[in-house]
Design an enzyme around this catalytic site. Structure first.
Site, PDB file in Angstrom:
ATOM      1  N   SER A   1       3.703   2.525   2.443  1.00  0.00           N
ATOM      2  CA  SER A   1       4.756   2.738   3.432  1.00  0.00           C
ATOM      3  C   SER A   1       5.362   1.409   3.861  1.00  0.00           C
ATOM      4  CB  SER A   1       4.207   3.479   4.648  1.00  0.00           C
ATOM      5  OG  SER A   1       3.167   2.751   5.234  1.00  0.00           O
TER       6      SER A   1
ATOM      7  N   ASP B   1     -17.389   4.899  -9.061  1.00  0.00           N
ATOM      8  CA  ASP B   1     -17.482   6.173  -9.770  1.00  0.00           C
ATOM      9  C   ASP B   1     -16.286   7.087  -9.573  1.00  0.00           C
ATOM     10  OD1 ASP B   1     -19.635   6.523 -11.331  1.00  0.00           O
ATOM     11  OD2 ASP B   1     -20.481   8.159 -10.123  1.00  0.00           O
TER      12      ASP B   1
ATOM     13  N   ASP C   1      -4.205   7.967  -2.412  1.00  0.00           N
ATOM     14  CA  ASP C   1      -4.893   7.352  -1.275  1.00  0.00           C
ATOM     15  C   ASP C   1      -6.100   8.163  -0.841  1.00  0.00           C
ATOM     16  OD1 ASP C   1      -3.103   5.219  -0.968  1.00  0.00           O
ATOM     17  OD2 ASP C   1      -1.727   6.445   0.217  1.00  0.00           O
TER      18      ASP C   1
ATOM     19  N   CYS D   1      -1.568   7.652  17.318  1.00  0.00           N
ATOM     20  CA  CYS D   1      -2.104   9.014  17.349  1.00  0.00           C
ATOM     21  C   CYS D   1      -1.789   9.703  16.033  1.00  0.00           C
ATOM     22  CB  CYS D   1      -1.438   9.809  18.464  1.00  0.00           C
ATOM     23  SG  CYS D   1      -1.728   9.088  20.086  1.00  0.00           S
TER      24      CYS D   1
ATOM     25  N   CYS E   1      -3.201  -2.437   4.383  1.00  0.00           N
ATOM     26  CA  CYS E   1      -2.897  -1.007   4.586  1.00  0.00           C
ATOM     27  C   CYS E   1      -1.382  -0.846   4.553  1.00  0.00           C
ATOM     28  CB  CYS E   1      -3.503  -0.519   5.905  1.00  0.00           C
ATOM     29  SG  CYS E   1      -3.617   1.275   6.027  1.00  0.00           S
TER      30      CYS E   1
ATOM     31  N   HIS F   1      -2.757  -4.195  11.070  1.00  0.00           N
ATOM     32  CA  HIS F   1      -2.895  -3.472  12.340  1.00  0.00           C
ATOM     33  C   HIS F   1      -2.507  -4.350  13.513  1.00  0.00           C
ATOM     34  CE1 HIS F   1      -5.555  -1.611   9.368  1.00  0.00           C
ATOM     35  NE2 HIS F   1      -5.133  -0.497   9.908  1.00  0.00           N
TER      36      HIS F   1
ATOM     37  N   ILE G   1       0.813  -1.217   0.000  1.00  0.00           N
ATOM     38  CA  ILE G   1       0.000   0.000   0.000  1.00  0.00           C
ATOM     39  C   ILE G   1       0.846   1.267   0.000  1.00  0.00           C
ATOM     40  CG2 ILE G   1      -1.935   1.152   1.182  1.00  0.00           C
ATOM     41  CD1 ILE G   1      -2.552  -1.627  -0.048  1.00  0.00           C
TER      42      ILE G   1
ATOM     43  N   CYS H   1      -8.981   2.730   3.618  1.00  0.00           N
ATOM     44  CA  CYS H   1      -8.914   1.898   4.814  1.00  0.00           C
ATOM     45  C   CYS H   1     -10.340   1.490   5.170  1.00  0.00           C
ATOM     46  CB  CYS H   1      -8.339   2.681   5.977  1.00  0.00           C
ATOM     47  SG  CYS H   1      -6.688   3.278   5.676  1.00  0.00           S
TER      48      CYS H   1
HETATM   49  N1  GLN Z   1       0.075   4.953   1.383  1.00  0.00           N
HETATM   50  C1  GLN Z   1      -0.205   5.023   2.786  1.00  0.00           C
HETATM   51  C2  GLN Z   1       0.691   4.047   3.526  1.00  0.00           C
HETATM   52  O1  GLN Z   1       0.989   3.025   2.974  1.00  0.00           O
HETATM   53  C3  GLN Z   1      -1.625   4.671   3.086  1.00  0.00           C
HETATM   54  C4  GLN Z   1      -1.894   4.696   4.556  1.00  0.00           C
HETATM   55  C5  GLN Z   1      -3.330   4.531   4.935  1.00  0.00           C
HETATM   56  O2  GLN Z   1      -4.127   4.013   4.207  1.00  0.00           O
HETATM   57  N2  GLN Z   1      -3.703   4.927   6.087  1.00  0.00           N
HETATM   58  O3  GLN Z   1       1.056   4.266   4.655  1.00  0.00           O
HETATM   59 ZN    ZN Z   2      -5.138   2.053   4.708  1.00  0.00          ZN
END
Ligand code: GLN
Ligand code: ZN
Length: 757
Positions: free
Chosen positions: A434, A658, A600, A517, A728, A696, A432, A645
């Site tokens: 990072s 769309d 994103d 945070c 994510c 997560h 995604i 997310c």
């Molecule tokens: N591109 C962001 C990452 O990979 C997306 C983070 C997110 O969706 N909160 O950290």
């Molecule tokens: Zn995400």
């Protein structure tokens, strides 16, 4: 008039709770050290609130992880897979929140969801047919007693019975109503205990009452409270609502035996009208949410006083309150040492909101309020224009027409062209964006910020990390690469820093979930792009590999949703201003040879109005076009990805399609892949990468587990449209988990490709 708040931030002014918890997770401190850190925060907050003169001071607004999760424990609604691990109470709670992988077992975390229309996340309680709801915990009582020992009789706050039952996920055949009796009994028991402890007020948080309610919901709500309030004893009960108005149940709410009703006059469009039209019941206290608990601007006393005086026509019992818990704003301006006072004087964080409440109390008790010093100063502040606008940007936004929001050629044609161009294998693998933000990276960023590391040394360091990340991805065998986002502290703040019109804070942290945070920047003026923001990093990264390198941007809706927005212009206007800036960046990336660009929109779903009737006009009608405008100018062969997310978007699935991206990746693993059916039923056109594992949680998913997820996805999604990725970004994870997880992911995709496609 007395004053009240609904809740106070619990992370600590300097995120002490976050740091202590993370040390505990790493085994660097023990449970009693963590308890001590928590107690210090509570006691600091208590003194602060007491000294501010606040009349209704909340307790039990503290949580180690999340208040809904605490309520599940309080009510015995905790799946056995956690309780049977044989961990301590605290660790069982953390296991449910974060998953557990260790000598005692291997379990995934509970699902996590956004808390109404905020960026706070709660853990979704799981209830099955064997769940027996009963009062099983002691935390609210302990925290009440703890404060009492320090001389403060607090108002304990507990998620209300209705909201709890509405938020729970039902795994078996029983539904919310089947648990109504047990739940009511548990809450009655709770009131009984508070009676015994000598509490004067108890606050039940019922934000679910501001959602659309049908007859069955109203029935459930009424039945619950008829029961709960029947034997409430001498303790007074406050039904606290927030995030909107209670138009569907105002009369029922007023008719029940509550002693206080908390209404939100900030976000509740119809709250005032409800009181004006229906009156307010005699003998009850109205907790009037007039100080915005979500935004950081100073309250405008003149308009607040006009609301209060309007309300005073209908009731003599008003308590001045915040619109929602202060959990959603940072703690204190005291630590914002770098921000010029010309900005700061317009801000109010949690601590300053306590001052506002105190000032409002003073003003409302004055003979002639306009003569009070507090009123005069506030009126003066609001009379000066805050910013000078950017005419060019405003004109550009005003000149946008329908065709600016349409990308051509249409999707199918682009899909064909892009398949030709990229020649990716079936089930292409990607991430995604990072990669783990290790201690090394964070400390380099800190050193750079403090001036201890020069610009060039910092850039050199980031380049090195980027190169390592690319080498790692090549070694693992991913198909579409990312640069790792090491140059970014945060996906919104980073862009804000490169945009004119934004302001930054130093310590304005707001809890997002658990120990995580965020520090939302502030939209101060009109937004424009001062300079290219990401081109340098993407171009560098692409130069190191022959595989496609995704350019990584944050979309306008997310940038806005994760900022503190202006209140003097519309959200639509702000979103389009940001869209203008991001579009320039997209076109710059494309011109510099970047062939895949991910924009994103992690937070797109988040600010969807809570009531369906407001969805289009108040939100989707500008949010989706803002995204479309960002990419409508690119060539057909440029592939646009987006990422969201939390796949809570079944109800707006057409709108997501769309957005007209070419590929969308999203969270799915924590929500049991239910979104897949929705995609199929709606003939979802955009290619999709539903996350195959949960980032997560620190657990490492096995190859088999990921294969099973992909196979399940293939039952609903044609192989030509399916991507394989985590759910994510990986920045919150460590390399220890990330590397094996991604290896398993790539191997799983390869095996499925060979075996099933
Ligand atoms: N591109 C962001 C990452 O990979 C997306 C983070 C997110 O969706 N909160 O950290
Ligand atoms: Zn995400």
């Amino acid at each position: 008039m007395q004053t009240s708040i609904i809740g106070y931030p619990r992370i600590g002014n300097l995120r002490e709770l976050k740091f202590a918890s993370e040390m505990y997770f790493r085994g660097e401190i023990n449970a009693s050290d963590l308890e001590k850190a928590a107690k210090d925060i509570r006691s600091y907050n208590l003194s602060l609130q007491k000294n501010s003169g606040l009349d209704f001071i909340p307790s039990n607004d503290f949580s180690f992880y999340d208040g809904v999760l605490d309520t599940a424990f309080l009510l015995n609604a905790v799946p056995e897979r956690y309780t049977s691990l044989g961990l301590s109470k605290l660790d069982t709670c953390f296991a449910a929140a974060r998953g557990y992988q260790g000598e005692k077992g291997d379990v995934k975390a509970l699902a996590m969801k956004k808390w109404f229309n905020t960026n706070y996340h709660y853990m979704v309680p799981e209830v099955d047919d064997s769940t027996e709801i009963k009062l099983a915990g002691t935390k609210p009582f302990e925290l009440f007693s703890e404060a009492l020992e320090r001389g403060v009789k607090t108002k304990p706050v507990i998620i209300g019975a209705y909201t709890f039952l509405k938020l729970a996920r039902y795994k078996g055949s029983k539904k919310a109503a089947d648990f109504a009796e047990q739940t009511a009994a548990a809450y009655s028991e709770l009131l009984k205990k508070f009676n015994a402890l000598g509490a004067e007020w108890v606050q039940f948080d019922e934000p679910s009452l501001v959602m659309d309610m049908n007859a069955e919901d109203i029935q459930l709500f009424a039945a619950l409270y008829e029961n709960i309030l029947k034997n409430k004893g001498t303790v007074k009960v406050l039904a606290q609502t927030y995030f909107g108005d209670v138009r569907d149940c105002y009369n029922e709410l007023c008719g029940l035996d509550f002693d206080g009703i908390g209404l939100d006059f900030t976000e509740g469009k119809k709250s005032l009208e409800l009181v004006q039209k229906n009156g307010f019941p005699q003998g009850k206290t109205l907790f009037a949410g007039v100080v915005n608990g979500k935004n950081i601007w100073r309250n405008n006393y003149a308009s607040t006083l006009s609301t209060l005086s309007e309300l005073a026509k209908h009731t003599g019992n008003i308590v001045i309150s915040t619109s929602c818990s202060l959990l959603h704003v940072p703690c204190t301006l005291a630590n914002e040492t770098k921000l010029d006072n010309k900005y700061k004087k317009h801000f109010a964080y949690a601590e300053e909101k306590l001052t506002e409440l105190a000032e409002l109390k003073k003003i409302t008790s004055a003979e002639n309020y306009a003569e009070t010093e507090e009123y005069r100063r506030n009126a003066e502040l609001h009379s000066e224009p805050r910013t000078t606008g950017n005419e060019t940007v405003r004109k550009k936004v005003a000149a946008l027409t329908e065709k600016d929001f349409v990308r051509l050629p249409e999707f199918a044609e682009r899909e064909r062209i892009q398949k030709e161009r990229f020649k990716l294998p079936l089930l292409p693998t990607t991430t995604i964006g990072s990669f783990p933000q290790t201690a090394e990276i964070k400390s380099a960023r800190n050193a750079h910020r403090k001036g201890e590391l020069s610009d060039s040394d910092y850039e050199f360091f980031i380049e090195k990390k980027t190169a390592e990340c690319i080498a790692l991805q090549e070694k693992i065998g991913l198909d579409v690469l990312v640069h790792g986002e090491f140059e970014r502290n945060d996906m919104v703040e980073y862009f804000g820093e490169c945009l004119d019109g934004y302001l930054f804070t130093e310590k304005a942290w707001v809890q997002s979930y658990g120990t995580r945070c965020v520090k939302p920047p502030v939209v101060w003026g009109d937004i424009s792009r001062a300079k290219p923001m990401t081109v340098r990093w993407s171009v560098y990264a692409q130069s190191l590999t022959d595989k496609p390198m995704k350019g990584m941007l944050t979309g306008p809706v997310t940038i806005l949703n994760w900022s503190f927005p202006r209140e003097d212009i519309s959200l639509r206007e702000s979103a389009l201003q940001i869209a203008l800036a991001i579009r320039e960046e997209v076109l710059d990336l494309e011109a510099n040879g970047i062939s895949i660009i991910q924009v994103d929109e992690a937070a797109l779903r988040e600010k969807l109005p809570l009531r369906k009737s407001d969805w289009r006009e108040d939100y989707l009608d500008w949010a989706i076009p803002a995204f479309r405008y960002v990419h409508s100018g690119v060539k057909p062969e440029t592939q646009i990805h987006t990422h969201m997310c939390y796949s809570e978007f079944a109800d707006i699935i057409k709108d997501i399609d769309d957005m007209d991206a070419d590929v969308i990746t999203f969270e799915a693993s924590r929500s049991d892949l239910t979104i897949l059916d929705v995609l199929k039923e709606n003939n979802f056109r955009t290619e999709v990468g539903p996350g195959v594992y949960d980032i997560h949680s620190p657990r490492v998913p096995s190859k088999e587990e990921i294969k099973a997820a992909i196979v399940k996805m293939l039952e609903r999604i044609p192989a030509e449209k399916l991507w394989v990725n985590p759910d994510c970004g990986l920045k919150t994870r460590g390399n220890e988990e990330t590397v094996p997880s991604l290896k398993n992911l790539v191997n799983a995709a390869r095996e499925v490709r060979n075996e099933n496609c």
